[in-house]
Design a protein around this motif. Structure first.
Motif, PDB file in Angstrom:
ATOM      1  N   ASN A   1      -3.521  -0.934  -5.548  1.00  0.00           N
ATOM      2  CA  ASN A   1      -2.287  -0.255  -5.460  1.00  0.00           C
ATOM      3  C   ASN A   1      -1.245   0.287  -6.782  1.00  0.00           C
ATOM      4  OD1 ASN A   1      -2.070  -0.622  -2.539  1.00  0.00           O
ATOM      5  ND2 ASN A   1      -1.259  -2.454  -2.527  1.00  0.00           N
TER       6      ASN A   1
ATOM      7  N   ILE B   1      -5.203  14.818  -2.318  1.00  0.00           N
ATOM      8  CA  ILE B   1      -5.995  14.883  -3.880  1.00  0.00           C
ATOM      9  C   ILE B   1      -5.421  15.613  -5.054  1.00  0.00           C
ATOM     10  CG2 ILE B   1      -8.106  15.582  -4.828  1.00  0.00           C
ATOM     11  CD1 ILE B   1      -9.490  15.423  -2.028  1.00  0.00           C
TER      12      ILE B   1
ATOM     13  N   ARG C   1       0.959  -1.086   0.081  1.00  0.00           N
ATOM     14  CA  ARG C   1      -0.035  -0.109   0.028  1.00  0.00           C
ATOM     15  C   ARG C   1       0.995   1.132  -0.186  1.00  0.00           C
ATOM     16  NH1 ARG C   1      -2.285   3.346   3.774  1.00  0.00           N
ATOM     17  NH2 ARG C   1      -4.173   4.633   3.259  1.00  0.00           N
ATOM     18  N   THR C   2       0.801   2.162  -1.080  1.00  0.00           N
ATOM     19  CA  THR C   2       1.513   3.515  -1.160  1.00  0.00           C
ATOM     20  C   THR C   2       0.608   4.638  -0.852  1.00  0.00           C
ATOM     21  OG1 THR C   2       0.895   3.401  -3.589  1.00  0.00           O
ATOM     22  CG2 THR C   2       3.164   2.324  -2.898  1.00  0.00           C
ATOM     23  N   PHE C   3      -0.324   4.736  -1.274  1.00  0.00           N
ATOM     24  CA  PHE C   3      -1.356   5.808  -1.079  1.00  0.00           C
ATOM     25  C   PHE C   3      -1.380   6.147   0.399  1.00  0.00           C
ATOM     26  CE2 PHE C   3      -1.619   4.854  -5.195  1.00  0.00           C
ATOM     27  CZ  PHE C   3      -2.330   4.006  -5.778  1.00  0.00           C
ATOM     28  N   GLY C   4      -0.905   7.396   0.626  1.00  0.00           N
ATOM     29  CA  GLY C   4      -0.978   7.858   2.221  1.00  0.00           C
ATOM     30  C   GLY C   4       0.218   7.555   2.733  1.00  0.00           C
TER      31      GLY C   4
ATOM     32  N   THR D   1      -6.688   2.532  -5.517  1.00  0.00           N
ATOM     33  CA  THR D   1      -6.075   2.208  -4.198  1.00  0.00           C
ATOM     34  C   THR D   1      -6.295   0.718  -3.817  1.00  0.00           C
ATOM     35  OG1 THR D   1      -8.258   2.876  -3.067  1.00  0.00           O
ATOM     36  CG2 THR D   1      -6.590   4.590  -3.281  1.00  0.00           C
TER      37      THR D   1
ATOM     38  N   ASP E   1       4.888   9.590  -1.429  1.00  0.00           N
ATOM     39  CA  ASP E   1       4.636  10.429  -2.545  1.00  0.00           C
ATOM     40  C   ASP E   1       4.684   9.433  -4.027  1.00  0.00           C
ATOM     41  OD1 ASP E   1       6.124  13.443  -1.229  1.00  0.00           O
ATOM     42  OD2 ASP E   1       4.284  12.402  -0.637  1.00  0.00           O
TER      43      ASP E   1
ATOM     44  N   PRO F   1       6.294  10.336   2.261  1.00  0.00           N
ATOM     45  CA  PRO F   1       5.750  11.657   2.065  1.00  0.00           C
ATOM     46  C   PRO F   1       6.549  13.024   2.598  1.00  0.00           C
ATOM     47  CG  PRO F   1       4.256  10.247   3.211  1.00  0.00           C
ATOM     48  CD  PRO F   1       5.752   9.576   2.975  1.00  0.00           C
TER      49      PRO F   1
ATOM     50  N   ARG G   1      -5.105   6.872  -9.863  1.00  0.00           N
ATOM     51  CA  ARG G   1      -4.840   5.898  -8.917  1.00  0.00           C
ATOM     52  C   ARG G   1      -6.056   4.907  -8.252  1.00  0.00           C
ATOM     53  NH1 ARG G   1      -3.847  10.129  -4.005  1.00  0.00           N
ATOM     54  NH2 ARG G   1      -3.860  11.700  -6.040  1.00  0.00           N
TER      55      ARG G   1
ATOM     56  N   GLY H   1       1.535  11.727  -0.954  1.00  0.00           N
ATOM     57  CA  GLY H   1       0.621  10.624  -0.008  1.00  0.00           C
ATOM     58  C   GLY H   1      -0.615  10.305  -0.339  1.00  0.00           C
ATOM     59  N   SER H   2      -1.708  10.774   0.557  1.00  0.00           N
ATOM     60  CA  SER H   2      -2.988  10.640   0.262  1.00  0.00           C
ATOM     61  C   SER H   2      -3.931  11.932  -0.085  1.00  0.00           C
ATOM     62  CB  SER H   2      -3.761  10.131   1.474  1.00  0.00           C
ATOM     63  OG  SER H   2      -3.455  11.187   2.525  1.00  0.00           O
TER      64      SER H   2
END
Length: 124
Positions: free
Chosen positions: A76, A55, A26-29, A73, A32, A100, A71, A52-53
């Motif tokens: 991933n 918008i 998991r990369t989102f959040g 999520t 970057d 991030p 993306r 990161g997360s």
């Protein structure tokens, strides 16, 4: 994190391609993410990315209105939809990630994790 880029190919000017960047975790959040490209004899340059997360998505001036970053999520995966391709878009495209930060980073040296690159060739 490991990144796997795919989707490149040989197309004609005006055509479209969609690049994919699959992450091993998991990369989102947590990271970057960005796409860079490197044409023969030129330095690697920023194309698009997000922090990161957040918008907000960032684009280089030379792709605004033609490329779209998205993306998924659940998978991933980050996508770069490239429309109205031009011969000047010919390059190896890389996806990259870093922990991030407080602002978007535009230099390839600021990223820690890289996919293997996927070649996009646009003929005139």
């Amino acid at each position: 994190v490991q990144l796997q880029a795919s989707g490149g190919g040989l197309v004609q000017a005006g055509d479209s391609l969609r690049l994919s960047c699959a992450a091993s975790e998991r990369t989102f959040g947590g990271y970057d993410m960005a796409w860079f490209r490197q044409a023969p004899g030129k330095e690697r340059e920023f194309v698009s990315g997000f922090r990161g997360s957040a918008i907000t998505t960032y684009y280089a001036d030379f792709v605004k209105g033609r490329f779209t970053l998205s993306r998924d999520t659940a998978k991933n995966t980050v996508y770069l939809q490239m429309n109205t391709l031009e011969p000047e878009d010919t390059a190896v495209y890389y996806c990259a990630a870093r922990r991030p930060t407080d602002s978007m980073r535009y230099w390839w040296t600021q990223y820690d994790y890289w996919g293997q690159g996927t070649l996009v060739t646009v003929s005139s």
